[in-house]
Design a protein around this motif. Structure first.
Motif, PDB file in Angstrom:
ATOM      1  N   UNK A  89       7.133  -0.125   1.564  1.00 35.03           N
ATOM      2  CA  UNK A  89       6.002   0.787   1.443  1.00 35.03           C
ATOM      3  C   UNK A  89       4.984   0.569   2.551  1.00 35.03           C
ATOM      4  N   UNK A  90       4.125   1.571   2.740  1.00 31.06           N
ATOM      5  CA  UNK A  90       2.949   1.385   3.574  1.00 31.06           C
ATOM      6  C   UNK A  90       2.230   0.147   3.071  1.00 31.06           C
ATOM      7  N   UNK A  91       1.912  -0.751   3.983  1.00 33.63           N
ATOM      8  CA  UNK A  91       1.333  -2.056   3.636  1.00 33.63           C
ATOM      9  C   UNK A  91      -0.196  -1.983   3.643  1.00 33.63           C
TER      10      UNK A  91
ATOM     11  N   UNK B 246      -1.344  -3.105   9.534  1.00 38.25           N
ATOM     12  CA  UNK B 246      -0.842  -2.879  10.895  1.00 38.25           C
ATOM     13  C   UNK B 246      -0.506  -1.419  11.160  1.00 38.25           C
ATOM     14  N   UNK B 247      -1.023  -0.508  10.339  1.00 44.49           N
ATOM     15  CA  UNK B 247      -0.813   0.913  10.564  1.00 44.49           C
ATOM     16  C   UNK B 247       0.639   1.308  10.404  1.00 44.49           C
ATOM     17  N   UNK B 248       1.091   2.203  11.254  1.00 44.97           N
ATOM     18  CA  UNK B 248       2.439   2.756  11.122  1.00 44.97           C
ATOM     19  C   UNK B 248       3.541   1.738  11.386  1.00 44.97           C
ATOM     20  N   UNK B 249       3.198   0.612  11.952  1.00 46.07           N
ATOM     21  CA  UNK B 249       4.203  -0.427  12.204  1.00 46.07           C
ATOM     22  C   UNK B 249       4.538  -1.239  10.960  1.00 46.07           C
TER      23      UNK B 249
ATOM     24  N   UNK C 215       5.930   6.086   2.604  1.00 44.41           N
ATOM     25  CA  UNK C 215       4.728   5.859   3.394  1.00 44.41           C
ATOM     26  C   UNK C 215       3.685   6.940   3.184  1.00 44.41           C
ATOM     27  N   UNK C 216       2.462   6.537   3.390  1.00 50.42           N
ATOM     28  CA  UNK C 216       1.336   7.456   3.439  1.00 50.42           C
ATOM     29  C   UNK C 216       0.737   7.352   4.827  1.00 50.42           C
TER      30      UNK C 216
ATOM     31  N   UNK D 126       4.076  -7.782   3.994  1.00 50.20           N
ATOM     32  CA  UNK D 126       3.673  -8.670   5.090  1.00 50.20           C
ATOM     33  C   UNK D 126       2.167  -8.619   5.330  1.00 50.20           C
ATOM     34  N   UNK D 127       1.456  -7.830   4.552  1.00 44.34           N
ATOM     35  CA  UNK D 127       0.013  -7.673   4.790  1.00 44.34           C
ATOM     36  C   UNK D 127      -0.741  -8.984   4.608  1.00 44.34           C
TER      37      UNK D 127
END
Length: 147
Positions: A70-72, A102-105, A131-132, A95-96
Motif C-alpha cells: 500500500x501507499x506508505x 517517500x511519495x510514489x516510491x 495506492x492513493x 517501510x515508513x
C-alpha cells in the motif's frame, strides 16, 4: 482528476512558482502542503472495496492474494485495511518506520525491502499494489509474481 485534487500539492518550485531565494524566503522550501482537509478514513474506506473488485475481476478472492503493498502514509490505515479484508498483517510489509513517507516510491521500496528480507513474494504468488496519489485518486493492480 480526484475529488480532492485541490487538497494538497507542492506550491513552491516548478515553473509556476520557481524556488528562487526570494520565493523560498517568503514561502518556504518546496514541500507537500495540505491546504484543504480530507477525511482521515479516506484510504481505509476506499481501498478494501477496490481490492475486492480487482480480485473478483481476476476470478480470485482476497484470500487468494499472498501480498498487499500500500501507499506508505500511515501504518494504522494499513492495519485497518488488512483487518477489513480479514487478512493477517504478515501478508503486507511497510517501510515508513525506516524511511518515512517517500511519495510514489513507497510501494516499490516496500516490495524491495520485503524481497531483500527474504519474506516474499515468491514465484506464483498473487500480489496487490494499492495506492492513493495526488488529488486522492486511487488505483489498484493485481500481479502474479513470476520470479
Amino acid at each position: 482528476m480526484g475529488e480532492f485534487h485541490d487538497a494538497l500539492g507542492v506550491y513552491t518550485g516548478g515553473t509556476f512558482r520557481p524556488a528562487t531565494p526570494e520565493v523560498v524566503n517568503a514561502q518556504g522550501k518546496p514541500r507537500v502542503q495540505f491546504v484543504r482537509k480530507f477525511p482521515a478514513t479516506f484510504n481505509s474506506e476506499r481501498w478494501p472495496p477496490l481490492i475486492r473488485q480487482v480480485t473478483a475481476r481476476a476470478g480470485l478472492t482476497v484470500d487468494d492474494v499472498n501480498w498487499f503493498f500500500f501507499t506508505q502514509l500511515n501504518v494504522n490505515t494499513i492495519k485497518t485495511v488488512m483487518a477489513n479484508l480479514g487478512q493477517p498483517l504478515s501478508k503486507t510489509h511497510w517501510i515508513m518506520d525506516k524511511w518515512g513517507y517517500t511519495g510514489s516510491a513507497c510501494i516499490p521500496m516496500a516490495l524491495d525491502d520485503a524481497v531483500e528480507r527474504g519474506k516474499g513474494p515468491h514465484a506464483g504468488d498473487h500480489v496487490i499494489f494499492c495506492a492513493t496519489g495526488g488529488g486522492m485518486a486511487i488505483g489498484c493492480v493485481l500481479f502474479r509474481w513470476t520470479v
